[in-house]
Design a protein around this motif. Structure first.
Motif, PDB file in Angstrom:
ATOM      1  N   PHE A 110      81.479  35.044  45.617  1.00  0.00           N
ATOM      2  CA  PHE A 110      82.599  35.984  45.670  1.00  0.00           C
ATOM      3  C   PHE A 110      83.903  35.216  45.594  1.00  0.00           C
ATOM      4  CE2 PHE A 110      79.304  38.675  47.367  1.00  0.00           C
ATOM      5  CZ  PHE A 110      79.655  39.946  46.939  1.00  0.00           C
ATOM      6  N   ASP A 111      84.922  35.858  45.046  1.00  0.00           N
ATOM      7  CA  ASP A 111      86.206  35.177  44.938  1.00  0.00           C
ATOM      8  C   ASP A 111      87.076  35.314  46.177  1.00  0.00           C
ATOM      9  OD1 ASP A 111      87.252  37.761  44.639  1.00  0.00           O
ATOM     10  OD2 ASP A 111      87.623  37.522  42.497  1.00  0.00           O
ATOM     11  N   ASN A 112      86.569  36.001  47.218  1.00  0.00           N
ATOM     12  CA  ASN A 112      87.300  36.065  48.489  1.00  0.00           C
ATOM     13  C   ASN A 112      86.335  36.449  49.611  1.00  0.00           C
ATOM     14  OD1 ASN A 112      87.667  39.134  49.174  1.00  0.00           O
ATOM     15  ND2 ASN A 112      88.072  38.938  46.966  1.00  0.00           N
ATOM     16  N   LEU A 113      86.694  36.054  50.823  1.00  0.00           N
ATOM     17  CA  LEU A 113      85.830  36.275  51.973  1.00  0.00           C
ATOM     18  C   LEU A 113      85.737  37.743  52.359  1.00  0.00           C
ATOM     19  CD1 LEU A 113      84.032  35.008  54.120  1.00  0.00           C
ATOM     20  CD2 LEU A 113      86.087  34.590  55.496  1.00  0.00           C
ATOM     21  N   ASP A 114      86.826  38.493  52.221  1.00  0.00           N
ATOM     22  CA  ASP A 114      86.783  39.910  52.589  1.00  0.00           C
ATOM     23  C   ASP A 114      85.740  40.673  51.782  1.00  0.00           C
ATOM     24  OD1 ASP A 114      88.758  39.595  54.513  1.00  0.00           O
ATOM     25  OD2 ASP A 114      90.371  40.259  53.192  1.00  0.00           O
ATOM     26  N   ASP A 115      85.698  40.441  50.467  1.00  0.00           N
ATOM     27  CA  ASP A 115      84.708  41.133  49.639  1.00  0.00           C
ATOM     28  C   ASP A 115      83.293  40.661  49.952  1.00  0.00           C
ATOM     29  OD1 ASP A 115      86.326  42.956  48.275  1.00  0.00           O
ATOM     30  OD2 ASP A 115      86.843  41.501  46.721  1.00  0.00           O
ATOM     31  N   ALA A 116      83.126  39.374  50.255  1.00  0.00           N
ATOM     32  CA  ALA A 116      81.800  38.872  50.618  1.00  0.00           C
ATOM     33  C   ALA A 116      81.311  39.545  51.903  1.00  0.00           C
ATOM     34  CB  ALA A 116      81.835  37.353  50.790  1.00  0.00           C
ATOM     35  N   ASN A 117      82.176  39.643  52.891  1.00  0.00           N
ATOM     36  CA  ASN A 117      81.795  40.283  54.152  1.00  0.00           C
ATOM     37  C   ASN A 117      81.541  41.775  53.979  1.00  0.00           C
ATOM     38  OD1 ASN A 117      81.865  37.942  55.696  1.00  0.00           O
ATOM     39  ND2 ASN A 117      84.021  38.179  56.186  1.00  0.00           N
ATOM     40  N   ARG A 118      82.369  42.434  53.185  1.00  0.00           N
ATOM     41  CA  ARG A 118      82.186  43.864  52.927  1.00  0.00           C
ATOM     42  C   ARG A 118      80.848  44.093  52.237  1.00  0.00           C
ATOM     43  NH1 ARG A 118      81.924  46.028  48.642  1.00  0.00           N
ATOM     44  NH2 ARG A 118      83.004  44.389  47.512  1.00  0.00           N
ATOM     45  N   TYR A 119      80.547  43.269  51.232  1.00  0.00           N
ATOM     46  CA  TYR A 119      79.293  43.424  50.514  1.00  0.00           C
ATOM     47  C   TYR A 119      78.098  43.142  51.427  1.00  0.00           C
ATOM     48  CZ  TYR A 119      75.476  43.127  47.334  1.00  0.00           C
ATOM     49  OH  TYR A 119      74.269  43.349  46.746  1.00  0.00           O
ATOM     50  N   LEU A 120      78.191  42.124  52.272  1.00  0.00           N
ATOM     51  CA  LEU A 120      77.093  41.818  53.184  1.00  0.00           C
ATOM     52  C   LEU A 120      76.765  43.020  54.056  1.00  0.00           C
ATOM     53  CD1 LEU A 120      75.030  40.011  54.569  1.00  0.00           C
ATOM     54  CD2 LEU A 120      76.913  39.082  55.957  1.00  0.00           C
ATOM     55  N   ALA A 121      77.775  43.656  54.610  1.00  0.00           N
ATOM     56  CA  ALA A 121      77.541  44.845  55.445  1.00  0.00           C
ATOM     57  C   ALA A 121      76.907  45.966  54.625  1.00  0.00           C
ATOM     58  CB  ALA A 121      78.849  45.310  56.071  1.00  0.00           C
ATOM     59  N   LYS A 122      77.435  46.203  53.428  1.00  0.00           N
ATOM     60  CA  LYS A 122      76.910  47.272  52.562  1.00  0.00           C
ATOM     61  C   LYS A 122      75.464  46.993  52.160  1.00  0.00           C
ATOM     62  CE  LYS A 122      77.600  49.279  47.961  1.00  0.00           C
ATOM     63  NZ  LYS A 122      78.472  49.310  46.775  1.00  0.00           N
TER      64      LYS A 122
END
Length: 100
Positions: free
Chosen positions: A56-68
């Motif tokens: 991922f190009d940023n941590l926020d999207d990586a964390n959001r995707y992990l939860a999803k």
């Protein structure tokens, strides 16, 4: 800075081409995720595991995707889902031929 997300879980199949056929629609959906650079799909028939390596190009999207994705996997009945997130050292990775 880019981030690597690793997810794996017990998986009894199908594998190979059958795995491709059963997951193609999901792969097309994952490809539209915000911030996703790419995903490598992983499977191991011998150890009965599957999962993926995501960049991922940023941590926020990586964390959001992990939860999803964790919620989605649990809705499919998967348990014992493991994940790790790492910062990618892009300078060193470039030396070793990574394209991030």
């Amino acid at each position: 800075m880019k981030y690597l997300l690793q997810i794996d879980f017990p998986y009894s199949g199908p594998f190979g081409n059958e795995f491709f056929e059963s997951m193609k629609e999901l792969a097309e959906d994952i490809a539209t995720e915000n911030g996703l650079v790419y995903k490598l799909w992983t499977e191991n028939k011998e150890t009965q595991e599957a999962g993926g390596i995501y960049v991922f190009d940023n941590l926020d999207d990586a964390n959001r995707y992990l939860a999803k994705h964790t919620e989605r996997l649990e809705s499919f009945g998967f348990t014992d889902i493991k994940s790790k997130t790492f910062e990618i050292n892009e300078a060193l990775s470039a030396i070793t031929k990574a394209s991030v």
